[in-house]
Enzyme design. Structure first.
Site, PDB file in Angstrom:
ATOM      1  N   TYR A 160       6.898 141.677  -2.747  1.00  0.00           N
ATOM      2  CA  TYR A 160       7.792 140.874  -1.894  1.00  0.00           C
ATOM      3  C   TYR A 160       9.223 140.816  -2.452  1.00  0.00           C
ATOM      4  CZ  TYR A 160       9.429 136.985   1.018  1.00  0.00           C
ATOM      5  OH  TYR A 160      10.143 136.187   1.887  1.00  0.00           O
ATOM      6  N   LYS A 164      12.677 142.447  -0.573  1.00  0.00           N
ATOM      7  CA  LYS A 164      13.862 141.690  -0.160  1.00  0.00           C
ATOM      8  C   LYS A 164      15.111 142.158  -0.910  1.00  0.00           C
ATOM      9  CE  LYS A 164      11.845 139.055   2.938  1.00  0.00           C
ATOM     10  NZ  LYS A 164      12.153 139.195   4.382  1.00  0.00           N
TER      11      LYS A 164
HETATM   12  N1  LIG Z   1       9.141 130.470   4.702  1.00  0.00           N
HETATM   13  C1  LIG Z   1       9.897 130.669   3.630  1.00  0.00           C
HETATM   14  O1  LIG Z   1       9.910 129.857   2.670  1.00  0.00           O
HETATM   15  C2  LIG Z   1      10.779 131.872   3.539  1.00  0.00           C
HETATM   16  C3  LIG Z   1      11.692 131.944   2.465  1.00  0.00           C
HETATM   17  C4  LIG Z   1      12.504 133.051   2.351  1.00  0.00           C
HETATM   18  C5  LIG Z   1      12.436 134.048   3.303  1.00  0.00           C
HETATM   19  N2  LIG Z   1      11.546 133.972   4.360  1.00  0.00           N
HETATM   20  C6  LIG Z   1      11.542 135.054   5.342  1.00  0.00           C
HETATM   21  O2  LIG Z   1      11.649 134.500   6.638  1.00  0.00           O
HETATM   22  C7  LIG Z   1      11.087 135.403   7.600  1.00  0.00           C
HETATM   23  C8  LIG Z   1      10.162 134.636   8.530  1.00  0.00           C
HETATM   24  O3  LIG Z   1       9.079 134.156   7.736  1.00  0.00           O
HETATM   25  P1  LIG Z   1       8.244 132.824   8.071  1.00  0.00           P
HETATM   26  O4  LIG Z   1       8.259 132.005   6.836  1.00  0.00           O
HETATM   27  O5  LIG Z   1       8.686 132.259   9.359  1.00  0.00           O
HETATM   28  O6  LIG Z   1       6.777 133.455   8.172  1.00  0.00           O
HETATM   29  P2  LIG Z   1       5.659 133.420   9.339  1.00  0.00           P
HETATM   30  O7  LIG Z   1       5.531 132.061   9.915  1.00  0.00           O
HETATM   31  O8  LIG Z   1       4.472 134.066   8.689  1.00  0.00           O
HETATM   32  O9  LIG Z   1       6.264 134.379  10.453  1.00  0.00           O
HETATM   33  C9  LIG Z   1       6.384 135.765  10.245  1.00  0.00           C
HETATM   34  C10 LIG Z   1       6.606 136.413  11.592  1.00  0.00           C
HETATM   35  O10 LIG Z   1       6.744 137.840  11.378  1.00  0.00           O
HETATM   36  C11 LIG Z   1       5.889 138.479  12.312  1.00  0.00           C
HETATM   37  N3  LIG Z   1       5.492 139.821  11.923  1.00  0.00           N
HETATM   38  C12 LIG Z   1       4.748 140.217  10.873  1.00  0.00           C
HETATM   39  N4  LIG Z   1       4.562 141.547  10.912  1.00  0.00           N
HETATM   40  C13 LIG Z   1       5.208 141.992  12.027  1.00  0.00           C
HETATM   41  C14 LIG Z   1       5.381 143.251  12.633  1.00  0.00           C
HETATM   42  N5  LIG Z   1       4.814 144.376  12.124  1.00  0.00           N
HETATM   43  N6  LIG Z   1       6.125 143.353  13.769  1.00  0.00           N
HETATM   44  C15 LIG Z   1       6.662 142.251  14.316  1.00  0.00           C
HETATM   45  N7  LIG Z   1       6.517 141.014  13.802  1.00  0.00           N
HETATM   46  C16 LIG Z   1       5.797 140.908  12.673  1.00  0.00           C
HETATM   47  C17 LIG Z   1       4.694 137.549  12.457  1.00  0.00           C
HETATM   48  O11 LIG Z   1       3.941 137.867  13.614  1.00  0.00           O
HETATM   49  P3  LIG Z   1       2.332 137.622  13.696  1.00  0.00           P
HETATM   50  O12 LIG Z   1       2.133 136.177  14.057  1.00  0.00           O
HETATM   51  O13 LIG Z   1       1.915 138.587  14.774  1.00  0.00           O
HETATM   52  O14 LIG Z   1       1.760 137.973  12.341  1.00  0.00           O
HETATM   53  C18 LIG Z   1       5.428 136.216  12.552  1.00  0.00           C
HETATM   54  O15 LIG Z   1       5.917 136.022  13.854  1.00  0.00           O
HETATM   55  C19 LIG Z   1      10.412 136.513   6.791  1.00  0.00           C
HETATM   56  O16 LIG Z   1      11.239 137.652   6.742  1.00  0.00           O
HETATM   57  C20 LIG Z   1      10.277 135.888   5.407  1.00  0.00           C
HETATM   58  O17 LIG Z   1      10.215 136.856   4.387  1.00  0.00           O
HETATM   59  C21 LIG Z   1      10.720 132.906   4.494  1.00  0.00           C
END
Ligand SMILES: NC(=O)c1ccc[n+]([C@@H]2O[C@H](COP(=O)([O-])OP(=O)(O)OC[C@H]3O[C@@H](n4cnc5c(N)ncnc54)[C@H](OP(=O)(O)O)[C@@H]3O)[C@@H](O)[C@H]2O)c1
Length: 235
Positions: A160, A164
């Site tokens: 991961y 990033k």
């Molecule tokens: N939450 C945090 O603390 C945090 C911190 C830093 C960065 N981020 C970043 O923020 C972004 C959103 O993450 P989140 O925390 O909201 O996670 P999340 O709730 O797990 O959402 C991830 C989303 O990405 C989608 N996804 C995964 N594989 C995909 C694919 N092949 N094609 C299209 N969509 C796909 C998932 O769809 P499905 O439902 O179909 O799996 C879901 O809609 C990510 O890039 C993550 O790395 C998050």
């Protein structure tokens, strides 16, 4: 002035869904990208006005190309692209992590934004003040891991953070290479979503503050930067 048209990938839940909600509340037309039709259509229906579901799996060139054709036919342009779709990885220690584990994470977190950005470039070039937001992470910052106080918060792992860090460099190079398109990376901060297993001390609203800000910049806004909700993040 013409309405703003934005696309958010991976937007059926989590930070992506909240980003769609907030941008639609500004009166924008927001395309809610999701790889699963049922989940995407349900999220779009729940969010309602101004939100349009677009089927889009960032790991599939065919799916991305079909999504770009759909947007071209229906809207003819795109003003804002938010490359949000991402996956986490189990915190395997470095010596046990295989190349295949990295490949799976990179396919979504690194190659995904390349596929989507490339396919939507012709539409962004027709957009108003076009901008791209790469949803990165503080875990992709080498500067963060160089600080022992911060490094102690996360165990050593490859997939991961490396994905990033690669996305950060893509951001810097796209910003240099794409004339007239503003490209920035954001660190949402630690936010409770499925990706974190519900851990995280920020609300979805706090976690999307930086995304919304960078999605909303005008022609005088930054490009090639890395931001969180408090300002600049060290690379
Ligand atoms: N939450 C945090 O603390 C945090 C911190 C830093 C960065 N981020 C970043 O923020 C972004 C959103 O993450 P989140 O925390 O909201 O996670 P999340 O709730 O797990 O959402 C991830 C989303 O990405 C989608 N996804 C995964 N594989 C995909 C694919 N092949 N094609 C299209 N969509 C796909 C998932 O769809 P499905 O439902 O179909 O799996 C879901 O809609 C990510 O890039 C993550 O790395 C998050």
């Amino acid at each position: 002035m013409a309405e703003t048209i934005a696309l958010v990938t991976g937007a059926n839940k989590g930070l992506g869904r909240e980003t769609v909600r907030r941008l639609a509340a500004e009166g924008w037309t927001v395309l809610l990208g999701a790889r699963d039709r049922a989940r995407g259509e349900q999220a779009a229906a729940e969010l309602g006005r101004g939100v349009v579901f677009v089927e889009l799996d960032v790991t599939s060139e065919d799916s991305v190309a079909a999504a770009a054709r759909t947007v071209a036919d229906r809207f003819g342009r795109l003003d804002v692209l938010v490359n949000n779709a991402g996956v986490g990885a189990p915190p395997t220690i470095p010596e046990d992590t295989t190349a295949d584990e990295l490949r799976a994470v990179f396919d979504v977190n690194v190659l995904g934004p390349v596929r989507v950005t490339r396919a939507f470039l012709p539409l962004l070039r027709k957009g108003t003040d076009p901008r791209v937001v790469m949803v990165s992470s503080g875990m992709g910052s080498i500067a963060v891991y160089a600080d022992p106080r911060l490094a102690a918060l996360a165990p050593p792992m490859l997939a991961y953070p490396a994905s990033k860090a690669a996305l950060n460099m893509l951001t810097a190079q796209y910003a240099r290479g794409l004339d007239g398109i503003r490209v920035n990376a954001v660190d949402p901060g630690y936010t409770a979503t499925d990706l974190t297993g519900g851990a995280g001390f920020q609300t979805l609203e706090e976690g999307t503050d930086a995304i919304i800000r960078l999605a909303s910049i005008g022609a005088d806004g930054p490009t090639g930067g890395f931001f969180d909700r408090n300002g600049d993040v060290a690379w």
